[in-house]
Design a protein around this motif. Structure first.
Motif, PDB file in Angstrom:
ATOM      1  N   GLN A 555       0.802  -1.214   0.000  1.00 35.62           N
ATOM      2  CA  GLN A 555       0.000   0.000   0.000  1.00 35.62           C
ATOM      3  C   GLN A 555       0.840   1.272   0.000  1.00 35.62           C
ATOM      4  OE1 GLN A 555      -2.208  -1.444   3.605  1.00 35.62           O
ATOM      5  NE2 GLN A 555      -4.000  -0.706   2.498  1.00 35.62           N
ATOM      6  N   LEU A 556       2.004   1.230   0.652  1.00 36.48           N
ATOM      7  CA  LEU A 556       2.762   2.452   0.903  1.00 36.48           C
ATOM      8  C   LEU A 556       4.123   2.424   0.221  1.00 36.48           C
ATOM      9  CD1 LEU A 556       2.062   2.778   4.730  1.00 36.48           C
ATOM     10  CD2 LEU A 556       0.977   4.081   2.901  1.00 36.48           C
ATOM     11  N   PRO A 557       4.649   3.589  -0.133  1.00 33.62           N
ATOM     12  CA  PRO A 557       6.019   3.646  -0.650  1.00 33.62           C
ATOM     13  C   PRO A 557       7.020   3.322   0.451  1.00 33.62           C
ATOM     14  CG  PRO A 557       5.169   5.855  -0.302  1.00 33.62           C
ATOM     15  CD  PRO A 557       4.019   4.923  -0.072  1.00 33.62           C
ATOM     16  N   VAL A 558       8.260   3.110   0.062  1.00 34.97           N
ATOM     17  CA  VAL A 558       9.321   2.781   1.012  1.00 34.97           C
ATOM     18  C   VAL A 558       9.850   4.063   1.639  1.00 34.97           C
ATOM     19  CG1 VAL A 558      11.665   1.869   1.236  1.00 34.97           C
ATOM     20  CG2 VAL A 558       9.980   0.669  -0.184  1.00 34.97           C
ATOM     21  N   GLU A 559       9.979   4.055   2.955  1.00 39.59           N
ATOM     22  CA  GLU A 559      10.584   5.166   3.676  1.00 39.59           C
ATOM     23  C   GLU A 559      11.623   4.585   4.633  1.00 39.59           C
ATOM     24  OE1 GLU A 559      11.096   9.123   3.848  1.00 39.59           O
ATOM     25  OE2 GLU A 559       9.307   8.315   2.879  1.00 39.59           O
ATOM     26  N   MET A 560      12.866   4.982   4.472  1.00 39.92           N
ATOM     27  CA  MET A 560      13.939   4.496   5.330  1.00 39.92           C
ATOM     28  C   MET A 560      14.372   5.618   6.282  1.00 39.92           C
ATOM     29  SD  MET A 560      16.229   2.202   2.764  1.00 39.92           S
ATOM     30  CE  MET A 560      16.557   0.991   4.042  1.00 39.92           C
ATOM     31  N   THR A 622      20.662   4.721  -1.437  1.00 38.18           N
ATOM     32  CA  THR A 622      21.175   6.090  -1.505  1.00 38.18           C
ATOM     33  C   THR A 622      20.109   7.143  -1.247  1.00 38.18           C
ATOM     34  OG1 THR A 622      20.816   6.336  -3.895  1.00 38.18           O
ATOM     35  CG2 THR A 622      22.885   5.304  -3.177  1.00 38.18           C
ATOM     36  N   LYS A 623      18.854   6.724  -1.057  1.00 40.56           N
ATOM     37  CA  LYS A 623      17.761   7.657  -0.794  1.00 40.56           C
ATOM     38  C   LYS A 623      16.971   7.167   0.422  1.00 40.56           C
ATOM     39  CE  LYS A 623      15.693   7.271  -4.787  1.00 40.56           C
ATOM     40  NZ  LYS A 623      14.761   7.547  -5.895  1.00 40.56           N
ATOM     41  N   THR A 624      16.198   8.065   0.991  1.00 42.69           N
ATOM     42  CA  THR A 624      15.304   7.653   2.078  1.00 42.69           C
ATOM     43  C   THR A 624      13.962   7.199   1.536  1.00 42.69           C
ATOM     44  OG1 THR A 624      14.501   9.924   2.372  1.00 42.69           O
ATOM     45  CG2 THR A 624      16.366   9.224   3.739  1.00 42.69           C
ATOM     46  N   HIS A 625      13.596   7.663   0.352  1.00 40.56           N
ATOM     47  CA  HIS A 625      12.247   7.414  -0.180  1.00 40.56           C
ATOM     48  C   HIS A 625      12.338   6.717  -1.528  1.00 40.56           C
ATOM     49  CE1 HIS A 625       7.924   8.293  -0.763  1.00 40.56           C
ATOM     50  NE2 HIS A 625       8.259   8.424  -2.026  1.00 40.56           N
ATOM     51  N   PHE A 626      11.597   5.610  -1.647  1.00 37.66           N
ATOM     52  CA  PHE A 626      11.471   4.916  -2.923  1.00 37.66           C
ATOM     53  C   PHE A 626       9.987   4.766  -3.222  1.00 37.66           C
ATOM     54  CE2 PHE A 626      15.520   3.565  -1.125  1.00 37.66           C
ATOM     55  CZ  PHE A 626      16.389   3.748  -2.198  1.00 37.66           C
ATOM     56  N   PRO A 627       9.530   5.218  -4.393  1.00 43.41           N
ATOM     57  CA  PRO A 627       8.096   5.182  -4.697  1.00 43.41           C
ATOM     58  C   PRO A 627       7.557   3.757  -4.764  1.00 43.41           C
ATOM     59  CG  PRO A 627       9.362   5.714  -6.662  1.00 43.41           C
ATOM     60  CD  PRO A 627      10.330   5.736  -5.522  1.00 43.41           C
ATOM     61  N   LEU A 628       6.248   3.660  -4.689  1.00 43.98           N
ATOM     62  CA  LEU A 628       5.589   2.360  -4.713  1.00 43.98           C
ATOM     63  C   LEU A 628       5.954   1.569  -5.963  1.00 43.98           C
ATOM     64  CD1 LEU A 628       3.629   0.749  -2.945  1.00 43.98           C
ATOM     65  CD2 LEU A 628       1.736   1.788  -4.207  1.00 43.98           C
ATOM     66  N   PHE A 634      13.026  -3.039  -4.542  1.00 44.67           N
ATOM     67  CA  PHE A 634      13.514  -2.880  -3.166  1.00 44.67           C
ATOM     68  C   PHE A 634      13.415  -4.201  -2.408  1.00 44.67           C
ATOM     69  CE2 PHE A 634      12.627  -2.036   1.324  1.00 44.67           C
ATOM     70  CZ  PHE A 634      13.704  -1.242   1.674  1.00 44.67           C
ATOM     71  N   LYS A 635      12.289  -4.881  -2.552  1.00 49.73           N
ATOM     72  CA  LYS A 635      12.088  -6.154  -1.854  1.00 49.73           C
ATOM     73  C   LYS A 635      13.125  -7.190  -2.290  1.00 49.73           C
ATOM     74  CE  LYS A 635       8.603  -8.841  -2.928  1.00 49.73           C
ATOM     75  NZ  LYS A 635       7.238  -9.395  -3.061  1.00 49.73           N
ATOM     76  N   LYS A 636      13.438  -7.228  -3.572  1.00 49.36           N
ATOM     77  CA  LYS A 636      14.443  -8.177  -4.072  1.00 49.36           C
ATOM     78  C   LYS A 636      15.812  -7.908  -3.432  1.00 49.36           C
ATOM     79  CE  LYS A 636      12.333  -8.861  -8.641  1.00 49.36           C
ATOM     80  NZ  LYS A 636      12.489  -8.577 -10.090  1.00 49.36           N
ATOM     81  N   ILE A 637      16.128  -6.636  -3.284  1.00 48.40           N
ATOM     82  CA  ILE A 637      17.438  -6.278  -2.729  1.00 48.40           C
ATOM     83  C   ILE A 637      17.495  -6.599  -1.239  1.00 48.40           C
ATOM     84  CG2 ILE A 637      18.952  -4.312  -2.229  1.00 48.40           C
ATOM     85  CD1 ILE A 637      17.879  -3.194  -5.006  1.00 48.40           C
ATOM     86  N   ILE A 638      16.422  -6.282  -0.498  1.00 52.98           N
ATOM     87  CA  ILE A 638      16.363  -6.645   0.919  1.00 52.98           C
ATOM     88  C   ILE A 638      16.485  -8.164   1.074  1.00 52.98           C
ATOM     89  CG2 ILE A 638      14.796  -6.823   2.901  1.00 52.98           C
ATOM     90  CD1 ILE A 638      16.007  -4.102   2.751  1.00 52.98           C
TER      91      ILE A 638
END
Length: 655
Positions: A555-560, A622-628, A634-638
């Motif tokens: 539901q939400l974008p990634v926020e680190m 390299t960023k705090t925010h990655f869009p949906l 992102f999930k693949k990298i984690i």
């Protein structure tokens, strides 16, 4: 409330004529003959469904005073046993200096029977310094509905917000009404799809209504922040028409001027103690602006106790603060500002919008949203957090950076000091500043049932910020316990020797000295025998890794919390007489690029020279925010780091 309801019916009619897209429904009254509502098919899988969440905010003039009335009316359908548990306690806030005028609750059973809540079942409690009325609904069963309504009265605040979404319950209908005397004109703004009408004058009241339908719940998701994405409305008083029809009040400009005056003003009694303190800090001997900033901060945070709950008429008086060495938040900000002023340091006061909360908005000047304060230094383009003792320049709490803030730039007109207010980005320090690196050399014991590790964890930037308070504030025995836990993440073992911690002082943040935690570890858990083979659990050396599964659509974008890199180097010597069967399992490469720039990735590879194997791992965000749209990457990298964590090398005897 009858008059307000009739006005809303009129407004509803006029709104349909003027704006076909606005479908506000008239509020549901507290029926004397309640009945079960028809079930919505789309929410049947939810344990409970909000049929209605209707909130009215009404400002009323009574004599020469004005009061704020809030009415909340909610109806829920219970679908299963979990839904019953969700409503075993209901809390109603009791505002300081306010009162609850109406509080009614009931359960409507599936067969139509109504069970009213007895007044003696309503109790009062206090949690985290706030008072509530608390009660449990009676007779709740699957297929029943619960309904409650309450009205509070209190002194007015001319800024407010209502959030219409949570993480557990979807709503079929949510509604909002703002009703004010005609001489007051409020602005309101809906967020994340919440719809609002324009201001309408009906009789002697101004009305704004809002609504939404089929409001889904938002789950807590890993690497995400819910609050900025919840449906909400914010409102504030903008005009007092009895005084002026053209003068907008409670603006960000006005806020900046007021608060800048509070923080920078200094009395004649305070002048000398502040000047003497600056001499004590010996700022005059420092020519570099950063050195002056660091010296002032380190002295204050090392010598003055900061207690946000400190009370008293002189809690913010600078002469008293310097004498007793304690201050509340406002007082410590004043002290910093006046010391910077006298030291000739160019600074701006910044009110930051946290990335994990609903942000400050330029259009709707909700002063209640202002909470966290930082200093910005144009000469260095860096920040300082005055009230956070665990942080040192240029580090501020990570969620304060990366969003927008209100900057107050000081200016002087004659002898009058004021500020120019403007919104801007609170820049995050570059990702290269923040790392959690690792260097590990491994040797096998002669009997091949134990490995010997020399481990160095090297942390910089925000990677170190979370650990340094351990060594600044905990007693020595607790420091040692924490250090052991950090080292154990490399190898599941308590056989740890030669522990060394370097650059652990809080002041080491300022020039980003790496916090280094090293030790020698002996571990039997990382090796196993399988017949004549040796299983080496090399992946566990990088410590436990997050793994992400997504059963429901994201539901939400990634926020680190902060951008960062993780470099790991693992070196080991293959024992004589053995070879490694599956070294190629160490080769993993998943990267995501934005144009030519790699914004996140996990890359591991190895090289072998004679019997020595060196593994290099580089993970980056390299960023705090990655869009949906980038979540799957992102999930693949984690998960790639989790996959590495599971790698076991197979050592077999050479033929």
């Amino acid at each position: 409330m009858k008059r307000t309801r009739s006005l809303i019916a009129i407004l509803f009619f006029s709104t349909i004529i003027n704006a076909q897209t606005f479908n506000f429904k008239q509020q549901v009254a507290w029926s004397q003959t309640p009945a079960i509502h028809a079930a919505s098919k789309q929410f049947t899988a939810s344990s409970a469904v909000g049929i209605l969440d209707d909130r009215t905010v009404e400002y009323k003039v009574e004599g020469k005073e004005i009061y704020l009335y809030n009415t909340t009316h909610r109806i829920f359908r219970i679908n299963d046993s979990k839904g019953i548990e969700m409503f075993n306690k209901i809390y109603v806030p009791v505002y300081k200096g306010g009162s609850i005028l109406v509080l009614k609750a009931r359960t409507i059973l599936a067969n139509g029977k109504v069970v009213d809540l007895p007044e003696d079942k309503i109790k009062e409690t206090e949690e985290d310094g706030r008072k509530f009325k608390i009660f449990a609904m009676e007779g709740v069963e699957k297929g029943s509905e619960i309904e409650y309504i309450y009205t509070t009265k209190r002194e007015p605040t001319f800024f407010g917000s209502e959030v219409f979404q949570n993480g557990s319950t979807p709503y079929e209908s949510v509604q909002f009404t703002l009703s004010v005397p005609k001489h007051l004109k409020f602005d309101a703004k809906g967020f994340n799809g919440f719809k609002l009408s324009s201001d309408s004058l009906i009789g002697d009241q101004r009305i704004i209504v809002g609504y939404d339908e089929n409001v889904h719940d938002i789950d807590d998701e890993k690497y995400a922040e819910r609050d900025p994405y919840l449906k909400r409305v914010e409102y504030k008083l903008s005009y007092n028409l009895s005084n002026s029809e053209d003068t907008r009040i409670y603006t960000w400009k006005e806020f900046g001027k007021r608060i800048y005056g509070v923080y920078t003003a200094i009395t004649s009694k305070e002048e000398k103690p502040v000047a003497n303190l600056l001499e004590t800090i010996n700022v005059g001997s420092l020519k570099n602006e950063e050195a002056k900033i660091e010296a002032i901060e380190n002295y204050i945070k090392s010598n003055i106790n900061i207690d946000k709950n400190l009370i008293g008429e002189d809690a913010g008086a600078l002469d008293k603060i310097i004498k007793r060495k304690s201050a509340d938040n406002e007082g410590i900000i004043r002290l910093f500002a006046n010391l910077f002023e006298k030291a000739g340091i160019n600074y701006q006061i910044v009110f930051v919008g946290r990335r994990d909360e609903a942000p400050l908005d330029e259009d709707i000047e909700n002063w209640n949203r202002v909470d966290e304060t930082a200093f910005y230094f144009p000469g260095t383009k860096k920040y300082l957090s005055p009230t956070s003792i665990e942080y040192r320049y240029p580090y501020i709490p990570a969620y304060w950076a990366g969003g927008r803030g209100l900057f107050l730039k000081g200016t002087t007109i004659g002898s009058f000091k004021s500020a120019i207010s403007s919104f801007g980005v609170v820049e995050m320090l570059p990702y290269q500043n923040h790392s959690h690196d690792m260097e590990v050399s491994v040797k096998f014991a002669k009997n091949m049932d134990t490995i010997l590790l020399n481990s160095r964890q090297i942390l910089t930037g925000y990677g170190a910020v979370g650990y340094r308070p351990i060594y600044a504030f905990l007693p020595k025995d607790k420091q040692d316990e924490a250090t052991l836990e950090i080292i154990k993440s490399v190898a599941k073992s308590t056989d740890i020797k030669n522990i060394k911690v370097e650059n652990a002082k809080l002041t080491d943040q300022s020039d980003n000295k790496p916090l280094i935690i090293s030790a020698d570890v002996k571990s039997a858990d990382l090796v196993e025998r399988a017949g004549d083979k040796i299983l080496f659990k090399i992946g566990e050396i990088i410590g436990p890794q997050e793994q992400m599964y997504q059963e429901k659509p994201r539901q939400l974008p990634v926020e680190m919390p902060y951008p960062h890199t993780l470099k790991r180097k693992i070196t080991f010597e293959i024992p004589v007489g053995y070879r490694v069967k599956n070294l190629n399992d160490l080769n993993i490469s998943i990267v995501h690029k934005d144009g030519e720039e790699t914004t996140m990735g996990f890359v591991s590879n190895y090289k072998q020279v004679a019997k020595v194997v060196t593994i290099d791992i580089y993970e980056s965000y390299t960023k705090t925010h990655f869009p949906l749209s980038e979540f799957e990457e992102f999930k693949k990298i984690i998960n790639a780091s989790a996959d590495f964590n599971k790698i076991t090398l197979v050592l077999e005897k050479e033929k």
